[in-house]
Enzyme design. Structure first.
Site, PDB file in Angstrom:
ATOM      1  N   ASN A 166       0.852  -1.186   0.000  1.00 32.86           N
ATOM      2  CA  ASN A 166       0.000   0.000   0.000  1.00 32.86           C
ATOM      3  C   ASN A 166       0.888   1.236   0.000  1.00 32.86           C
ATOM      4  O   ASN A 166       1.992   1.212   0.536  1.00 32.86           O
ATOM      5  CB  ASN A 166      -0.875  -0.002   1.262  1.00 32.86           C
ATOM      6  CG  ASN A 166      -1.789   1.204   1.340  1.00 32.86           C
ATOM      7  OD1 ASN A 166      -2.427   1.577   0.351  1.00 32.86           O
ATOM      8  ND2 ASN A 166      -1.865   1.831   2.508  1.00 32.86           N
ATOM      9  N   HIS A 175       0.869   5.031   1.455  1.00 32.39           N
ATOM     10  CA  HIS A 175       0.151   5.825   2.450  1.00 32.39           C
ATOM     11  C   HIS A 175       0.780   7.218   2.511  1.00 32.39           C
ATOM     12  O   HIS A 175       2.005   7.356   2.567  1.00 32.39           O
ATOM     13  CB  HIS A 175       0.235   5.150   3.822  1.00 32.39           C
ATOM     14  CG  HIS A 175      -0.487   5.930   4.875  1.00 32.39           C
ATOM     15  ND1 HIS A 175      -1.859   5.926   4.979  1.00 32.39           N
ATOM     16  CD2 HIS A 175      -0.033   6.756   5.842  1.00 32.39           C
ATOM     17  CE1 HIS A 175      -2.220   6.723   5.967  1.00 32.39           C
ATOM     18  NE2 HIS A 175      -1.129   7.238   6.511  1.00 32.39           N
ATOM     19  N   SER A 229       4.813   6.677   2.591  1.00 32.06           N
ATOM     20  CA  SER A 229       5.414   5.390   2.929  1.00 32.06           C
ATOM     21  C   SER A 229       4.782   4.307   2.059  1.00 32.06           C
ATOM     22  O   SER A 229       3.577   4.332   1.820  1.00 32.06           O
ATOM     23  CB  SER A 229       5.129   5.017   4.396  1.00 32.06           C
ATOM     24  OG  SER A 229       5.488   6.064   5.282  1.00 32.06           O
ATOM     25  N   ASP A 271      -2.538   0.380   8.128  1.00 35.15           N
ATOM     26  CA  ASP A 271      -1.338   1.198   7.879  1.00 35.15           C
ATOM     27  C   ASP A 271      -0.186   0.843   8.822  1.00 35.15           C
ATOM     28  O   ASP A 271       0.545   1.722   9.300  1.00 35.15           O
ATOM     29  CB  ASP A 271      -1.668   2.705   8.018  1.00 35.15           C
ATOM     30  CG  ASP A 271      -2.733   3.153   7.031  1.00 35.15           C
ATOM     31  OD1 ASP A 271      -2.800   2.595   5.931  1.00 35.15           O
ATOM     32  OD2 ASP A 271      -3.508   4.067   7.383  1.00 35.15           O
TER      33      ASP A 271
HETATM   34  C1  GRF Z   1      -2.844   8.799  -2.364  1.00 37.58           C
HETATM   35  O1  GRF Z   1      -2.532   9.942  -1.621  1.00 37.58           O
HETATM   36  C2  GRF Z   1      -2.394   7.574  -1.623  1.00 37.58           C
HETATM   37  O2  GRF Z   1      -1.261   7.774  -0.858  1.00 37.58           O
HETATM   38  C3  GRF Z   1      -3.571   7.271  -0.724  1.00 37.58           C
HETATM   39  O3  GRF Z   1      -4.708   7.600  -1.485  1.00 37.58           O
HETATM   40  C4  GRF Z   1      -4.358   8.582  -2.460  1.00 37.58           C
HETATM   41  C5  GRF Z   1      -4.744   8.026  -3.785  1.00 37.58           C
HETATM   42  O4  GRF Z   1      -4.548   8.943  -4.828  1.00 37.58           O
HETATM   43  N1  GRF Z   1      -3.546   5.904  -0.268  1.00 37.58           N
HETATM   44  P1  GRF Z   1      -4.653   8.470  -6.324  1.00 37.58           P
HETATM   45  O5  GRF Z   1      -6.054   7.839  -6.496  1.00 37.58           O
HETATM   46  O6  GRF Z   1      -3.574   7.476  -6.574  1.00 37.58           O
HETATM   47  O7  GRF Z   1      -4.510   9.706  -7.150  1.00 37.58           O
END
Ligand code: GRF
Length: 208
Positions: free
Chosen positions: A113, A115, A142, A151
């Site tokens: 993932n 984050h 991260s 997370d």
């Molecule tokens: C990103 O900020 C990611 O870190 C978080 O959700 C957001 C997704 O953005 N998990 P996108 O859909 O990839 O533009």
């Protein structure tokens, strides 16, 4: 020595919205011999991020939670789709549902993932506003393995940005997002090419 596996790593990318991290993965691995995007799954049939994979012929499947009696059945359907597409690494990229322990257990050290914070600070939502509120001078993103705790899994890599005096949550988010787009593909490539191991909570041997 980089490991060059005979078969490419096959990504299954899960999104719920905009899909800019998906786009970064698509850009990084278009025509790549080592990593291929096998499918994109979404819990939102109208997620804007689905347009781009559809346009280039990457298989897209959508799963509405309310079409299933419970979360287990919903996740089992997604799991079956990932396995149909021979996925070897599941990448969560803005997938806005908390996944159950059973689904996660099916992908040991094979689900990651991205984050938008420097974990373990600011788990969960609204990370940029919370970072401003806390007064931290550095923020970032991260990439971590997914474990049942939200997370919380072992961290593969992080990228750091400064917090500036005139930052808003939006300006900070934009600075972090640019790093996300660099870091996520770099982590996937490293997983595909490098040997690595987990020692306690530490991921060792990844050159990101
Ligand atoms: C990103 O900020 C990611 O870190 C978080 O959700 C957001 C997704 O953005 N998990 P996108 O859909 O990839 O533009």
């Amino acid at each position: 020595m980089p490991r060059m596996p005979a078969d490419p790593m096959r990504l299954g990318v899960l999104i719920s919205g905009r899909g800019s991290n998906l786009q970064a993965l698509m850009d990084a691995f278009a025509g790549d011999p080592v990593v291929r995007i096998a499918c994109v799954l979404s819990d939102k049939a109208d997620a804007p991020g689905l347009q781009r994979p559809r346009a280039v012929g990457i298989p897209v499947e959508t799963f509405k939670r309310k079409d299933y009696p419970d979360r287990d059945a919903f996740e089992a359907a997604m799991d079956a789709s990932l396995r149909r597409h021979d996925v070897t690494l599941v990448c969560l990229a803005g997938f806005m549902r908390i996944l159950g322990a059973r689904f996660i257990a099916g992908w040991p050290q094979a689900m990651i993932n991205i984050h938008p914070s420097l974990l373990p600070s600011f788990k969960g939502l609204d990370t940029h506003a919370r970072a401003l509120e806390a007064g931290v001078r550095f923020h970032g993103c991260s990439v971590h393995f997914v474990t049942p705790e939200l997370d919380d899994g072992p961290i593969l890599a992080q990228a750091v940005v400064p917090v500036l005096d005139d930052d808003t949550a939006d300006s900070l988010a934009a600075r972090v997002l640019a790093e996300e787009h660099r870091l996520y593909p770099a982590c996937v490539r490293a997983l595909a090419q490098d040997g690595w191991r987990i020692q306690g909570r530490r991921v060792l041997g990844l050159a990101v």
